[in-house]
Design an enzyme around this catalytic site. Structure first.
Site, PDB file in Angstrom:
ATOM      1  N   GLY A 153       0.832  -1.195   0.000  1.00  0.00           N
ATOM      2  CA  GLY A 153       0.000   0.000   0.000  1.00  0.00           C
ATOM      3  C   GLY A 153       0.866   1.245   0.000  1.00  0.00           C
ATOM      4  N   GLN A 203       3.236   9.914   1.552  1.00  0.00           N
ATOM      5  CA  GLN A 203       4.505   9.200   1.353  1.00  0.00           C
ATOM      6  C   GLN A 203       5.205   9.608   0.056  1.00  0.00           C
ATOM      7  OE1 GLN A 203       2.745   5.088   2.214  1.00  0.00           O
ATOM      8  NE2 GLN A 203       4.849   4.906   2.938  1.00  0.00           N
ATOM      9  N   CYS A 209       6.941  -0.632   6.163  1.00  0.00           N
ATOM     10  CA  CYS A 209       6.471   0.612   5.544  1.00  0.00           C
ATOM     11  C   CYS A 209       7.549   1.103   4.590  1.00  0.00           C
ATOM     12  CB  CYS A 209       6.195   1.648   6.637  1.00  0.00           C
ATOM     13  SG  CYS A 209       5.593   3.223   5.991  1.00  0.00           S
ATOM     14  N   LEU A 210       7.135   1.514   3.409  1.00  0.00           N
ATOM     15  CA  LEU A 210       8.103   1.996   2.421  1.00  0.00           C
ATOM     16  C   LEU A 210       8.822   3.255   2.907  1.00  0.00           C
ATOM     17  CD1 LEU A 210       6.037   1.412  -0.848  1.00  0.00           C
ATOM     18  CD2 LEU A 210       7.881   0.001   0.087  1.00  0.00           C
ATOM     19  N   HIS A 247      -3.158   0.881   8.367  1.00  0.00           N
ATOM     20  CA  HIS A 247      -1.787   1.401   8.227  1.00  0.00           C
ATOM     21  C   HIS A 247      -1.763   2.589   7.263  1.00  0.00           C
ATOM     22  CE1 HIS A 247       2.722   0.741   7.706  1.00  0.00           C
ATOM     23  NE2 HIS A 247       2.411   1.571   6.723  1.00  0.00           N
ATOM     24  N   GLU A 248      -2.425   2.414   6.110  1.00  0.00           N
ATOM     25  CA  GLU A 248      -2.397   3.487   5.104  1.00  0.00           C
ATOM     26  C   GLU A 248      -3.161   4.714   5.594  1.00  0.00           C
ATOM     27  OE1 GLU A 248      -0.225   3.221   2.968  1.00  0.00           O
ATOM     28  OE2 GLU A 248       0.048   1.070   3.193  1.00  0.00           O
ATOM     29  N   HIS A 270      -1.276   7.035   7.813  1.00  0.00           N
ATOM     30  CA  HIS A 270      -0.409   8.011   7.128  1.00  0.00           C
ATOM     31  C   HIS A 270      -1.157   9.330   6.915  1.00  0.00           C
ATOM     32  CE1 HIS A 270       3.240   5.774   6.239  1.00  0.00           C
ATOM     33  NE2 HIS A 270       2.543   4.755   5.752  1.00  0.00           N
TER      34      HIS A 270
END
Ligand code: NI
Length: 179
Positions: free
Chosen positions: A47, A52, A107-108, A149-150, A153
């Site tokens: 995701g 991000q 996480c990226l 999670h997304e 952000h």
């Protein structure tokens, strides 16, 4: 389309609450979403949220298999790149039960690390797609985890801020010691 630069932990954009999108059907949002999907796939992520990629708007994309939410599955089984892609604009989450479930997250924006995070196991989420139509789904397991999670952000939060036991913030290569 373009592969976008991903902000890493410490960049202020990741700590800034996202703004609502006024027109989900605008060409600018369409282009942003296409670039986010390309960036997510290139980076091998489940995701991605717009902050991000340095865009402080309430947009997330993710890939989560529906109907394969059994927490007994291994991570490899749960992480399915052929799962349907979802675009959610201005998403909202409603927790449906007090049940809490723990799982490893990455996480990226926090490359190379994994953390054990406890989250509500059963949610309903709602948002708007690129066509302006409402999307509403009930989710459990990995699907519920990715969406939370997304959406975190968009609140300016990383998974690390949801952790209660920092001894479980580890390098990706060491996850096997916990299984
Ligand atoms: Ni993330």
């Amino acid at each position: 389309m373009a592969i976008l630069k991903i902000a890493r932990m410490g960049h202020p954009v990741l700590a800034t609450p996202a703004e609502q999108v006024a027109d989900p059907k605008s060409p600018e949002i369409c282009r942003l979403v296409k670039d986010m999907v390309e960036t997510m796939i290139d980076a091998n992520g489940a995701g991605l949220a717009a902050p991000q990629v340095h865009v402080p708007l309430a947009v997330v994309v993710f890939q989560a298999p529906e109907g394969r939410a059994d927490p007994g599955l291994t991570e490899a089984e749960r992480f399915d790149h052929t799962a349907p892609q979802t675009v959610l604009i201005n998403p909202q989450i409603e927790v449906l039960s007090p049940e809490i479930e723990g799982g490893w997250e990455g996480c990226l924006s926090v490359p190379g690390l994994r953390g054990w995070v406890e989250r509500p196991a059963h949610i309903r989420y709602r948002g708007v797609g690129l066509d302006g139509e409402t999307i509403e789904r009930v989710a459990r397991g990995f699907h519920a985890r990715v969406v939370q999670h997304e959406c975190d952000h968009l609140l300016g939060r990383l998974y690390t801020s949801r952790m209660t036991d920092l001894s479980r913030l580890i390098f990706e290569s060491e996850v096997r010691h916990f299984q």
